[in-house]
Design an enzyme around this catalytic site. Sequence first.
Site, mmCIF file in Angstrom:
data_model
loop_
_atom_site.group_PDB
_atom_site.id
_atom_site.type_symbol
_atom_site.label_atom_id
_atom_site.label_comp_id
_atom_site.label_asym_id
_atom_site.label_seq_id
_atom_site.Cartn_x
_atom_site.Cartn_y
_atom_site.Cartn_z
ATOM 1 N N PRO A 131 0.832 -1.207 0.000
ATOM 2 C CG PRO A 131 0.137 -0.893 2.206
ATOM 3 C CD PRO A 131 0.842 -1.882 1.300
ATOM 4 N NE ARG A 165 -3.821 6.442 -5.025
ATOM 5 C CZ ARG A 165 -3.423 7.300 -5.952
ATOM 6 N NH1 ARG A 165 -3.664 8.582 -5.800
ATOM 7 N NH2 ARG A 165 -2.786 6.874 -7.023
ATOM 8 C CB CYS A 184 3.633 30.805 -17.204
ATOM 9 S SG CYS A 184 3.902 32.391 -16.409
ATOM 10 C CD GLU A 185 2.795 24.961 -18.880
ATOM 11 O OE1 GLU A 185 1.863 24.614 -19.635
ATOM 12 O OE2 GLU A 185 3.994 24.931 -19.203
ATOM 13 C CE1 TYR A 205 2.646 7.749 -6.155
ATOM 14 C CE2 TYR A 205 0.482 7.509 -5.169
ATOM 15 C CZ TYR A 205 1.659 6.950 -5.620
ATOM 16 O OH TYR A 205 1.850 5.597 -5.518
#
Length: 433
Positions: free
Chosen positions: A287, A289, A355-356, A384
């Site tokens: 495991p 997450r 800047c995306e 994550y």
Amino acid sequence: MFTQTSRPAAQEPVRNADGESLAFDGVDLEQLAQRIPTPFHAYSASAIRQRIGSLQAALSGLDATICFAVKANPNLAILQLMANAGVGADIVSVGEMRRSLHAGMPPERIVFSGVGKSADEIAGALTVGIHRFNVESHDELLTLQHLAEAQGVTARAAVRINPDVDAHTHAKISTGKSENKFGVSIDEARRWFAERRRLSHVQLDGLHVHIGSQILTLEPFRLALQRVAEFWRELEQDGHPITSIDVGGGLGVCYRAGVDQPVAAADYVNVIREALADYRGKLLLEPGRYLVAEAGVLLTRVIRVKPGIERQFLVLDAAMNDLQRPSLYDAWHDIVPVSNASRPLTTYDIVGPVCETGDTFARGRELPECAAGDLLLIKATGAYGTSMASTYNSRPLAAEVLLNQGRYALVRRRQHFEEMIAGEQPARHWETA
């Protein structure tokens, strides 16, 4: 002075006794953010221990070892917490192995997974004597044999089989279908076992399966484990003893309250018990997450509210480099204000300063009306989050804080600019290849 909640620490941030501010594991988050500049990640040690305990209780009576998937959160303080609870490590690089060892995890509780183990990485893992290699290609198996022979040791190995099972999760975190890069078919694994006696320095006596991540139903687990069980019985009948079965990980968590309904640890383990009812060897679980996601939050402040022609943008000081999941997977994370001030609801697109256009945490999300300086909490970022972080736009890596029953400890300070550029230099010395 940090205040403590009137309820026991839980996986969900709760209102303090005064009801004015959110607290997590007994720590008032408003006060914490006055001491540590945003954005930063905060993890509840109590919540992680609670998850470990629930899985260990479900596994009672089985010869099972939990190996935390280090890729989910490799912070040393998190790994030390795991080690202290008797949890091992599932690694996919030598860097993760070194972190795990540094955190106090013994080599005999470390398993090495991944499709791209280099010869140097395999040799390094053999040198420290890790427990097992989860092998994913015939070339890797032969490389393991060659390197183990060179060191005069015997490597223990499991075949990662690809059971061609749809995990019903996001395509980018599905790993158990035939078109995925992971593992080998049962037919190919059968050939490996038929030739295993030619492997003088590899003890091929294990099976491994992992079909994906963020799985919210039992059926994919049940189907995959049924296929593993059938193959194990066939191998045993053919004279190939299987001393270890690694059932992987993949247990999902709640990212969206009222929508995501995660599988309970006890129900998941019952599926393992049923599928492998007559198996008497060692079980490994991986495991990641499940143990840390809901134990983590990202604290961020509003820089400004930017009205647009069609929508309002809530611009935060956190960005996609601090939490990539929404940009990478269109993933949902619940976002709530830390303050309990009563304000009318307003609909925002919640974005970062990178800047995306993809630097967007949420679209069309209703929140109490916000203003510059307001503190927000992005939930379930313990897995994550920092492990996938980057310095894109030359933004320093965020700080990380461990919370534990009303106290906090800084477990990674915010990156300095000098650290960000430490490996760079002008082109002063030119050479020819």
